[in-house]
Write a protein that holds these residues in place. Structure first.
Motif, short mmCIF file in Angstrom:
data_model
loop_
_atom_site.label_atom_id
_atom_site.label_comp_id
_atom_site.label_asym_id
_atom_site.label_seq_id
_atom_site.Cartn_x
_atom_site.Cartn_y
_atom_site.Cartn_z
N TYR A 126 27.10 -52.82 15.75
CA TYR A 126 28.17 -51.97 15.62
C TYR A 126 28.11 -51.08 14.67
O TYR A 126 28.32 -49.96 14.51
N ILE A 127 27.51 -51.79 13.16
CA ILE A 127 27.50 -50.93 12.04
C ILE A 127 26.34 -49.79 12.15
O ILE A 127 26.83 -48.80 11.79
N ARG A 128 25.22 -50.26 12.70
CA ARG A 128 24.43 -49.15 13.01
C ARG A 128 24.69 -48.13 13.88
O ARG A 128 24.70 -46.91 13.61
N PHE A 129 25.49 -48.36 14.90
CA PHE A 129 26.12 -47.38 15.88
C PHE A 129 27.10 -46.62 14.99
O PHE A 129 27.01 -45.22 15.51
N THR A 130 27.96 -47.15 14.61
CA THR A 130 29.05 -46.35 13.76
C THR A 130 28.35 -45.25 12.72
O THR A 130 28.86 -44.22 12.60
N LEU A 131 27.41 -45.98 12.07
CA LEU A 131 26.56 -45.21 10.87
C LEU A 131 25.89 -43.78 11.77
O LEU A 131 26.03 -42.66 11.26
N GLU A 132 25.05 -44.14 12.85
CA GLU A 132 24.76 -42.99 13.54
C GLU A 132 25.81 -42.07 13.91
O GLU A 132 25.32 -40.90 13.88
N GLU A 133 26.84 -42.52 14.49
CA GLU A 133 28.05 -41.67 14.92
C GLU A 133 28.52 -40.80 13.90
O GLU A 133 28.63 -39.44 14.07
N MET A 134 28.84 -41.32 12.66
CA MET A 134 29.32 -40.63 11.55
C MET A 134 28.09 -39.77 11.17
O MET A 134 28.35 -38.52 10.80
N GLU A 135 26.77 -39.98 11.08
CA GLU A 135 25.59 -38.98 11.00
C GLU A 135 25.79 -37.58 11.79
O GLU A 135 25.50 -36.39 11.44
N ARG A 136 26.01 -38.00 13.14
CA ARG A 136 26.05 -36.95 14.20
C ARG A 136 27.26 -36.21 13.93
O ARG A 136 27.28 -34.90 14.18
N GLU A 137 28.38 -36.87 13.56
CA GLU A 137 29.76 -35.98 13.25
C GLU A 137 29.34 -35.29 12.00
O GLU A 137 29.87 -34.05 12.02
N GLY A 138 28.72 -35.86 10.90
CA GLY A 138 28.48 -35.07 9.75
C GLY A 138 27.32 -33.67 9.88
O GLY A 138 27.72 -32.74 9.31
N THR A 139 26.53 -34.08 10.84
CA THR A 139 25.82 -32.88 11.15
C THR A 139 26.26 -31.97 11.96
O THR A 139 26.34 -30.63 11.73
N SER A 140 27.12 -32.26 13.11
CA SER A 140 27.69 -31.20 13.86
C SER A 140 28.65 -30.33 12.94
O SER A 140 28.89 -29.13 13.10
N ARG A 141 29.57 -31.37 11.95
CA ARG A 141 30.41 -30.54 10.98
C ARG A 141 29.72 -29.64 10.14
O ARG A 141 30.09 -28.37 9.96
N LEU A 142 28.50 -30.02 9.67
CA LEU A 142 27.88 -29.03 8.76
C LEU A 142 27.31 -27.61 9.72
O LEU A 142 27.45 -26.55 9.19
N LYS A 143 26.89 -27.89 10.82
CA LYS A 143 26.43 -26.84 11.87
C LYS A 143 27.89 -25.87 11.96
O LYS A 143 27.65 -24.66 11.98
N ARG A 144 28.95 -26.19 12.04
CA ARG A 144 30.29 -25.40 12.38
C ARG A 144 30.31 -24.73 11.01
O ARG A 144 30.84 -23.55 11.20
N VAL A 145 30.32 -25.47 9.71
CA VAL A 145 30.44 -24.81 8.80
C VAL A 145 29.65 -23.41 8.52
O VAL A 145 30.11 -22.46 8.02
N LYS A 146 28.32 -23.82 8.94
CA LYS A 146 27.30 -22.75 8.44
C LYS A 146 27.56 -21.53 9.42
O LYS A 146 27.47 -20.25 9.10
N GLU A 147 28.02 -21.86 10.92
CA GLU A 147 28.35 -20.86 11.80
C GLU A 147 29.50 -20.10 11.37
O GLU A 147 29.49 -18.58 11.50
N ARG A 148 30.52 -20.53 10.67
CA ARG A 148 31.45 -19.90 10.11
C ARG A 148 31.33 -19.02 8.93
O ARG A 148 31.66 -17.88 8.89
N MET A 149 30.35 -19.44 8.06
CA MET A 149 29.91 -18.75 6.94
C MET A 149 29.07 -17.38 7.39
O MET A 149 29.11 -16.44 6.97
N LYS A 150 28.55 -17.61 8.52
CA LYS A 150 27.73 -16.50 9.01
C LYS A 150 28.62 -15.35 9.53
O LYS A 150 28.49 -14.04 9.46
#
Length: 207
Positions: A183-207
């Protein structure tokens, strides 16, 4: 409204350590359980032989005392028995079998000479001597049987206790820890995916 506490990588590492430790403990307890079972059956075979010898010694003693009573009379046999000067001494100690302290019983003064028995040669005969011999053998068999049967009981108690601990680790503790780790591993992976996705959106906005 309070936010849910998010798991961390350090918690996952600690959980892995707990699982490894629990699996190691489970392995050692299984080895202990199996070793105790082997010891139990070894002593069980010995106890069966002693029990057979004890039954035979009892029958012999009963036969000898009945014969002595028939020849000398019950009053004479009883009065002779009361002349004993010293009683047998029992020494109780313990020894270790795979972490289980079991009794070790030794005795002195069970087998006696005519002098130690207290009765004189005059007024008695070989029937009384044979009865005394037979009952001394019987007492020794009783002491040996008591030691073995007490040892078996303590080993059996420890086997049951160890089996419960093995089962608790195998069917409850370790599966629960593994489920929590997943469960913890799944949660951490989800958090990493959400973080990566959020970072991509921020980069796109900056462009």
């Amino acid at each position: 409204m309070a936010q849910d506490v998010k798991p961390t990588r350090s918690e996952l590492i600690e959980l892995k350590k707990k699982i490894k430790l629990s699996e190691s403990g489970h392995k050692l307890l299984k080895m202990k359980r199996d070793g105790l079972i082997l010891e139990f059956f070894k002593i069980l075979n010995e106890a069966r032989n002693v029990r057979t010898e004890l039954d035979a010694a009892y029958l012999t003693a009963a036969e000898k005392i009945n014969l002595a009573s028939a020849v000398n009379g019950m009053v004479t046999v009883k009065s002779t028995a009361f002349t004993a000067k010293e009683s047998p001494e029992i020494q109780l100690s313990g020894h270790n079998i795979m972490g289980v302290v079991v009794p070790q019983i030794s005795s002195t003064g069970v087998h006696k000479s005519l002098v130690e028995r207290g009765y004189g040669i005059v007024g008695t005969n070989s029937y009384i001597d044979e009865s005394a011999d037979a009952y001394e053998v019987l007492v020794e068999k009783i002491i040996t049987a008591a030691e073995l049967e007490t040892t078996m009981k303590r080993l059996l108690d420890e086997i049951e206790k160890t089996k419960r601990r093995v089962n608790a680790l195998e069917f409850k503790v370790i599966p629960d820890l593994i489920a929590t780790m997943k469960y913890i591993r799944f949660t951490l992976e989800e958090m990493e995916r959400e973080g990566t996705s959020r970072l991509k959106r921020v980069k796109e906005r900056m462009k």
